[in-house]
Design an enzyme around this catalytic site. Structure first.
Site, PDB file in Angstrom:
ATOM      1  N   CYS A  26       0.749  -1.049  -0.236  1.00  0.00           N
ATOM      2  CA  CYS A  26       0.115   0.275  -0.272  1.00  0.00           C
ATOM      3  C   CYS A  26       0.505   1.691   0.112  1.00  0.00           C
ATOM      4  O   CYS A  26       1.653   1.320   0.555  1.00  0.00           O
ATOM      5  CB  CYS A  26      -0.659  -0.301   1.573  1.00  0.00           C
ATOM      6  SG  CYS A  26      -1.679   0.892   1.602  1.00  0.00           S
TER       7      CYS A  26
ATOM      8  N   CYS B   9       0.515   3.190   3.359  1.00  0.00           N
ATOM      9  CA  CYS B   9       1.122   2.792   4.170  1.00  0.00           C
ATOM     10  C   CYS B   9       2.587   3.460   4.652  1.00  0.00           C
ATOM     11  O   CYS B   9       3.417   3.642   5.009  1.00  0.00           O
ATOM     12  CB  CYS B   9       1.226   0.847   4.024  1.00  0.00           C
ATOM     13  SG  CYS B   9      -0.011   0.683   4.674  1.00  0.00           S
TER      14      CYS B   9
END
EC number: 1.8.4.9
Length: 470
Positions: free
Chosen positions: A390, A393
């Site tokens: 991600c 993230c």
């Protein structure tokens, strides 16, 4: 829709086909590649049907050409067509992968100049009303005529509409606006309401308001120019070339390979784009000053905060892998889709893990279940639910590692739990996972975790929240 021929610097006048009868509008002979048909044959281009489509040097974005009946004897037409086709076989075939490699280190201005030189009036800049205004400035600096189109979804911010007007006046151009089909929009809103995308995803709305109007626009072109950059979305745009055969949409001649896509700023970082805009004193969207980086429709765009990736301001209620509207879906390669599927299923071994500080505890499923069961903990915990693929993230990795180092030995444990793949449903059901990343604080004297509600993921913001609830 009136067609505007946008001329930069040395020739800024605007000519609209709506201002002249078609019989009075003079156009130059059509150009395909570097061959001008009038250089080879002294006949009306209307007499030739090349690849089943008619070429025209001036054409509205949403109008497809229709081949006209031949007016030359069949034998002469056959000879002329054969001669032109033989030339076209030499001119039209081009290896755009090789061209992309040759332009990999070229500046955006060089790439823009090459694009406008090769395609003339059969290419247009796609302008969204955000930082891609840099494309218009680059086109202006080439001194070549250029066209600009934009998708008016009917849901744009007022600031974006004001920028459109400012840009038209600044450059002396007319933007060619494309609108969604009113019947399709009406059906969507009547059946699902004005904000259905918050419940079932944005793809249907984007398909009606953006993708289909874009498809109509591109059917009147042989090439288009976008403002995509590799650093905008690491999950979907990290491999875009500066020029490519469009893998999704069709151009004027129809069929696969009939449209070329140029990405002049693909290799440019966002900060450099902004330095260019400031240096050239280019008009920009006032939303940028309010923290908006990636700007789309008003209901689906919001400002980003420190520690957030710029695309996190778009469709924030969805996972990172869904943050494309469909305009550039061709940049997601098949192997990328396979990797994404593997990531979702928890089977990928190709994505490097993140949050690597020695002060970050890596929790297993059993570990976090045990943490949830403890009613009286000796220490408070802050845990990030993440997926290593991600980009959002990844964007907060530095601040979270710094937080872990700062809190080492302070009585607060900092941990991570990988919540994609097989763990995702569990995390949604038991750990309040909405989208990645999700941050939870487990206080000392409570078994129920507290979800961090803010998008601010810098060290100071996280520390302040911890002090309030620990």
């Amino acid at each position: 829709m009136a067609l505007a021929i946008n001329v930069s610097s040395s020739s800024s006048s605007v000519i609209s086909t709506s201002s002249f009868p078609s019989s009075e509008l003079k156009v130059s002979a059509p150009r395909i590649g570097s061959l001008r048909l009038s250089d080879r044959v002294n006949v009306s281009t209307a007499s030739l049907s090349l690849s089943g489509k008619q070429s025209s040097s001036v054409k509205p974005l949403n109008v497809q050409s229709v081949a006209k009946e031949s007016f030359v004897p069949s034998q002469a037409a056959s000879m002329v067509t054969s001669e032109v086709t033989e030339k076209l076989d030499v001119v039209e075939v081009e290896d755009f992968e090789e061209l992309a490699k040759s332009l990999e280190t070229a500046s955006p201005l060089e790439i823009m100049d090459k694009a406008l030189e090769k395609f003339g009036n059969d290419i247009a800049i796609a302008f969204s009303g955000a930082e891609d205004v840099a494309l218009i400035e680059y086109a202006h600096l080439t001194g070549r005529p250029f066209r600009v189109f934009s998708l008016d979804t009917g849901r744009l911010n007022p600031e974006t509409y004001r920028l459109f007007d400012t840009v038209e006046k600044h450059y002396g151009i007319r933007i060619e606006y494309m609108f969604p089909d009113a019947v399709e929009v009406q059906a969507l809103v009547r059946n699902k309401g004005l904000f259905s995308f918050y419940e079932d995803g944005h793809q249907e709305c984007c398909r009606i308001r953006k993708v289909r109007p874009l498809r109509r626009a591109l059917k009147g072109l042989r090439a288009w120019i976008t403002g995509q950059r590799k650093d905008q979305s690491p999950g979907t745009r990290s491999e875009i070339p500066v020029v490519q055969v469009d893998p999704v949409f069709e151009g004027l001649d129809g069929g696969a390979g009939s449209l070329v896509k140029w990405n002049p700023v693909a290799n440019v970082e966002g900060n450099d784009v902004w330095n260019f805009l400031r240096t050239m004193d280019v008009p920009v969207n006032t939303l940028h000053a309010a923290g908006y980086v990636s700007i789309g429709c008003e209901p689906c765009t919001r400002a980003v905060l420190p520690g957030q990736h710029e695309r996190e301001g778009r469709w924030w209620w969805e996972d990172a892998k869904a943050k494309e509207c469909g305009l550039h879906k061709g940049n997601i390669k098949e192997n990328s889709n396979a990797n994404a599927a593997a990531n979702v299923n928890g089977t990928s071994s190709t994505v490097a893990d993140i949050f690597k500080s020695e002060n970050v505890v890596s929790l297993s499923r059993q570990g976090i279940e045990n943490l949830m069961k403890l009613g009286n903990r000796k220490e408070a915990w802050i845990v990030v639910l993440y997926a290593p693929w991600c980009p959002f993230c990844q964007a907060m990795e530095g601040s979270f590692d710094e937080l872990a180092d700062k809190l080492g030995g302070s009585g607060v444990k900092v941990a991570k739990f990988r919540a994609d793949g097989d763990q995702k449903e569990f995390a949604k059901r038991e750990l309040q996972l909405g989208s990645f990343p999700t941050i939870l604080v487990f206080p000392k004297n409570s078994s129920r975790p507290i979800k961090y509600p803010s998008e601010k993921r810098d060290v100071d913001s996280l520390t302040s929240f911890l002090n309030l609830v620990r």
